[in-house]
Design a protein around this motif. Structure first.
Motif, PDB file in Angstrom:
ATOM      1  N   SER A  35       8.309   8.087  16.023  1.00 54.48           N
ATOM      2  CA  SER A  35       7.331   7.518  16.948  1.00 54.48           C
ATOM      3  C   SER A  35       6.459   6.528  16.189  1.00 54.48           C
ATOM      4  O   SER A  35       6.361   6.565  14.955  1.00 54.48           O
ATOM      5  N   LEU A  36       5.833   5.643  16.966  1.00 51.38           N
ATOM      6  CA  LEU A  36       4.926   4.667  16.365  1.00 51.38           C
ATOM      7  C   LEU A  36       3.702   5.351  15.778  1.00 51.38           C
ATOM      8  O   LEU A  36       3.156   4.898  14.758  1.00 51.38           O
ATOM      9  N   ALA A  37       3.269   6.443  16.395  1.00 51.30           N
ATOM     10  CA  ALA A  37       2.104   7.166  15.872  1.00 51.30           C
ATOM     11  C   ALA A  37       2.384   7.727  14.477  1.00 51.30           C
ATOM     12  O   ALA A  37       1.501   7.719  13.600  1.00 51.30           O
ATOM     13  N   GLU A  38       3.607   8.208  14.235  1.00 46.52           N
ATOM     14  CA  GLU A  38       3.956   8.713  12.907  1.00 46.52           C
ATOM     15  C   GLU A  38       3.921   7.594  11.866  1.00 46.52           C
ATOM     16  O   GLU A  38       3.453   7.797  10.738  1.00 46.52           O
ATOM     17  N   VAL A  39       4.395   6.421  12.239  1.00 46.40           N
ATOM     18  CA  VAL A  39       4.367   5.285  11.315  1.00 46.40           C
ATOM     19  C   VAL A  39       2.931   4.919  10.959  1.00 46.40           C
ATOM     20  O   VAL A  39       2.581   4.721   9.782  1.00 46.40           O
ATOM     21  N   ASN A  40       2.068   4.832  11.963  1.00 42.10           N
ATOM     22  CA  ASN A  40       0.677   4.461  11.707  1.00 42.10           C
ATOM     23  C   ASN A  40      -0.046   5.508  10.865  1.00 42.10           C
ATOM     24  O   ASN A  40      -0.882   5.168  10.027  1.00 42.10           O
ATOM     25  N   ALA A  41       0.267   6.799  11.086  1.00 40.81           N
ATOM     26  CA  ALA A  41      -0.355   7.846  10.272  1.00 40.81           C
ATOM     27  C   ALA A  41       0.072   7.729   8.812  1.00 40.81           C
ATOM     28  O   ALA A  41      -0.748   7.879   7.890  1.00 40.81           O
ATOM     29  N   ALA A  42       1.351   7.445   8.581  1.00 43.93           N
ATOM     30  CA  ALA A  42       1.833   7.285   7.205  1.00 43.93           C
ATOM     31  C   ALA A  42       1.203   6.063   6.539  1.00 43.93           C
ATOM     32  O   ALA A  42       0.832   6.095   5.353  1.00 43.93           O
ATOM     33  N   ILE A  43       1.068   4.968   7.284  1.00 43.14           N
ATOM     34  CA  ILE A  43       0.441   3.760   6.735  1.00 43.14           C
ATOM     35  C   ILE A  43      -1.015   4.027   6.386  1.00 43.14           C
ATOM     36  O   ILE A  43      -1.516   3.570   5.341  1.00 43.14           O
ATOM     37  N   ALA A  44      -1.718   4.770   7.248  1.00 42.34           N
ATOM     38  CA  ALA A  44      -3.129   5.071   6.983  1.00 42.34           C
ATOM     39  C   ALA A  44      -3.295   5.855   5.686  1.00 42.34           C
ATOM     40  O   ALA A  44      -4.221   5.601   4.900  1.00 42.34           O
ATOM     41  N   GLU A  45      -2.418   6.817   5.430  1.00 40.48           N
ATOM     42  CA  GLU A  45      -2.496   7.599   4.181  1.00 40.48           C
ATOM     43  C   GLU A  45      -2.285   6.693   2.963  1.00 40.48           C
ATOM     44  O   GLU A  45      -3.010   6.798   1.958  1.00 40.48           O
ATOM     45  N   LEU A  46      -1.297   5.814   3.039  1.00 40.29           N
ATOM     46  CA  LEU A  46      -1.024   4.935   1.912  1.00 40.29           C
ATOM     47  C   LEU A  46      -2.140   3.916   1.705  1.00 40.29           C
ATOM     48  O   LEU A  46      -2.460   3.566   0.555  1.00 40.29           O
ATOM     49  N   LEU A  47      -2.734   3.435   2.792  1.00 39.21           N
ATOM     50  CA  LEU A  47      -3.840   2.484   2.654  1.00 39.21           C
ATOM     51  C   LEU A  47      -5.050   3.131   1.999  1.00 39.21           C
ATOM     52  O   LEU A  47      -5.759   2.488   1.210  1.00 39.21           O
ATOM     53  N   TYR A  48      -5.289   4.382   2.295  1.00 35.00           N
ATOM     54  CA  TYR A  48      -6.395   5.096   1.631  1.00 35.00           C
ATOM     55  C   TYR A  48      -6.132   5.178   0.135  1.00 35.00           C
ATOM     56  O   TYR A  48      -7.036   4.962  -0.687  1.00 35.00           O
ATOM     57  N   ASP A  49      -4.913   5.467  -0.218  1.00 35.41           N
ATOM     58  CA  ASP A  49      -4.568   5.540  -1.646  1.00 35.41           C
ATOM     59  C   ASP A  49      -4.689   4.163  -2.299  1.00 35.41           C
ATOM     60  O   ASP A  49      -5.186   4.028  -3.420  1.00 35.41           O
ATOM     61  N   LEU A  50      -4.249   3.110  -1.586  1.00 33.61           N
ATOM     62  CA  LEU A  50      -4.286   1.759  -2.143  1.00 33.61           C
ATOM     63  C   LEU A  50      -5.709   1.242  -2.296  1.00 33.61           C
ATOM     64  O   LEU A  50      -6.056   0.633  -3.325  1.00 33.61           O
ATOM     65  N   ASN A  51      -6.561   1.470  -1.312  1.00 33.90           N
ATOM     66  CA  ASN A  51      -7.905   0.884  -1.308  1.00 33.90           C
ATOM     67  C   ASN A  51      -8.951   1.728  -2.009  1.00 33.90           C
ATOM     68  O   ASN A  51      -9.876   1.181  -2.627  1.00 33.90           O
ATOM     69  N   ASP A  52      -8.846   3.053  -1.935  1.00 35.29           N
ATOM     70  CA  ASP A  52      -9.930   3.921  -2.426  1.00 35.29           C
ATOM     71  C   ASP A  52      -9.614   4.612  -3.750  1.00 35.29           C
ATOM     72  O   ASP A  52     -10.541   5.067  -4.426  1.00 35.29           O
ATOM     73  N   LYS A  53      -8.354   4.690  -4.125  1.00 38.75           N
ATOM     74  CA  LYS A  53      -8.007   5.443  -5.343  1.00 38.75           C
ATOM     75  C   LYS A  53      -7.494   4.557  -6.473  1.00 38.75           C
ATOM     76  O   LYS A  53      -7.829   4.781  -7.632  1.00 38.75           O
ATOM     77  N   ARG A  54      -6.682   3.589  -6.150  1.00 42.05           N
ATOM     78  CA  ARG A  54      -6.069   2.764  -7.188  1.00 42.05           C
ATOM     79  C   ARG A  54      -7.080   1.756  -7.733  1.00 42.05           C
ATOM     80  O   ARG A  54      -7.683   0.989  -6.985  1.00 42.05           O
TER      81      ARG A  54
END
Length: 332
Positions: free
Chosen positions: A98-117
């Protein structure tokens, strides 16, 4: 991520981006996508009205890039390409349903990219740079979220109704046959004439029916506003079976039953002047000759043809005796 690049999804992407940052910029600099830019021009670009309204809601202005000038957004395009490759590289082996699953996965990776790395050259995260450099220059978001609305040009009909998505909405009768603009949202229909809002309705389904505000009706129509099809049929049947049948046929013959209201009301009110029995007989005469108008019934009554119909009907009911008529024994 969105399914399409149509105007609703284009607007929703912008809203989600602004909500992700928690603030709005003074300028929005899009490409010359046809969904948002009606006419690309360096000096006077024409921006889609819905897109302009969305930008104005967040206190921003739209300034499209120059046509065929990719360098106008070189830094942005490079950053998008880097982030897109980084995301796709980590999601390439996953299966989504589903599109919702894709957006949830992207949100997790964006948090890692913007706030942790941590960026190697500056020693801080992207989030820290954003809070330090960008947020002070941004504007706070409004309290209410933008509601998507489309604009369409329509012309009010002779019946002072405007057709939108197979439903008819009234405007004040003085605007009949005038060109108007309709602002369409998921729940409301607003109609404007030369920039002035002249009507507002709750949106209805496309069932081919009418939504009419009594104040929009001229006085000649407003007298009949409290009458319904059921009431007309009930009043007509109370006067006589033939009156009820004729009114049913009048309502059925019209493209919209409301168009037969006046004729039926006129026939019913003839009972005040001619009496129920005569009106019922006149309706029977009208049914015989195929007449379907108030004027025909009134003419029958004025010329006393209803009484002629009664005498003919009475004569036709008398048994016929003749020596050449075959009796029941003929077939046995």
């Amino acid at each position: 991520a969105r399914w399409t690049e149509t105007l609703p999804d284009w607007i929703e992407c912008h809203i989600q981006a602004l909500e992700f940052f928690g603030a709005a910029p003074a300028l929005l600099v899009p490409d010359n996508a046809k969904v948002a830019i009606i006419k690309a021009c360096h000096f006077d670009p024409q921006v889609n009205r819905t897109y302009s309204a969305m930008a104005a809601h967040y206190g921003s202005a739209v300034l499209p890039t120059r046509p065929r000038r990719p360098r106008d957004k070189a830094k942005v395009e490079a950053a998008v390409r880097i982030v897109e490759r980084w995301l796709l590289g980590r999601l390439r082996h996953r299966v989504f349903y589903s599109l919702a699953e894709v957006n949830a996965a992207i949100a997790e990776l964006l948090y890692d990219l913007n706030d942790k790395r941590v960026l190697r050259r500056v020693g801080v995260t992207r989030r820290q740079l954003f809070e330090e450099l960008d947020r002070p220059a941004l504007r706070p978001l409004p309290v209410e979220r933008y509601v998507f609305a489309e604009w369409r040009i329509r012309r009010a009909g002779l019946d002072y109704h405007v057709e939108i998505e197979r439903h008819y909405y009234s405007v004040p009768y003085r605007f009949a046959r005038e060109q108007v603009e309709a602002r369409i949202t998921a729940n409301t229909i607003e109609i404007f004439h030369k920039g002035e809002r002249i009507a507002a309705h709750r949106r209805a389904s496309g069932n081919g029916k009418h939504t009419t505000i009594p104040d929009h009706m001229p006085s000649a129509h407003r007298r009949f506003a409290d009458w319904t099809i059921e009431r007309i049929r009930r009043e007509a049947s109370a006067m006589g079976s033939d009156v009820g049948l004729l009114c049913d046929r009048i309502l059925a013959d019209r493209p919209h039953p409301e168009q037969g209201f006046r004729a039926c009301l006129g026939i019913i009110r003839l009972g005040r002047s001619f009496g129920r029995d005569r009106v019922n007989a006149a309706c029977a005469r009208a049914l015989e000759i195929g007449a379907r108008t108030y004027g025909s019934v009134r003419s029958i009554l004025d010329n006393h043809l209803d009484r002629t119909a009664d005498s003919k009907g009475a004569a036709s009911r008398e048994p016929i005796h003749h020596e050449n008529i075959r009796g029941p024994r003929y077939y046995h």
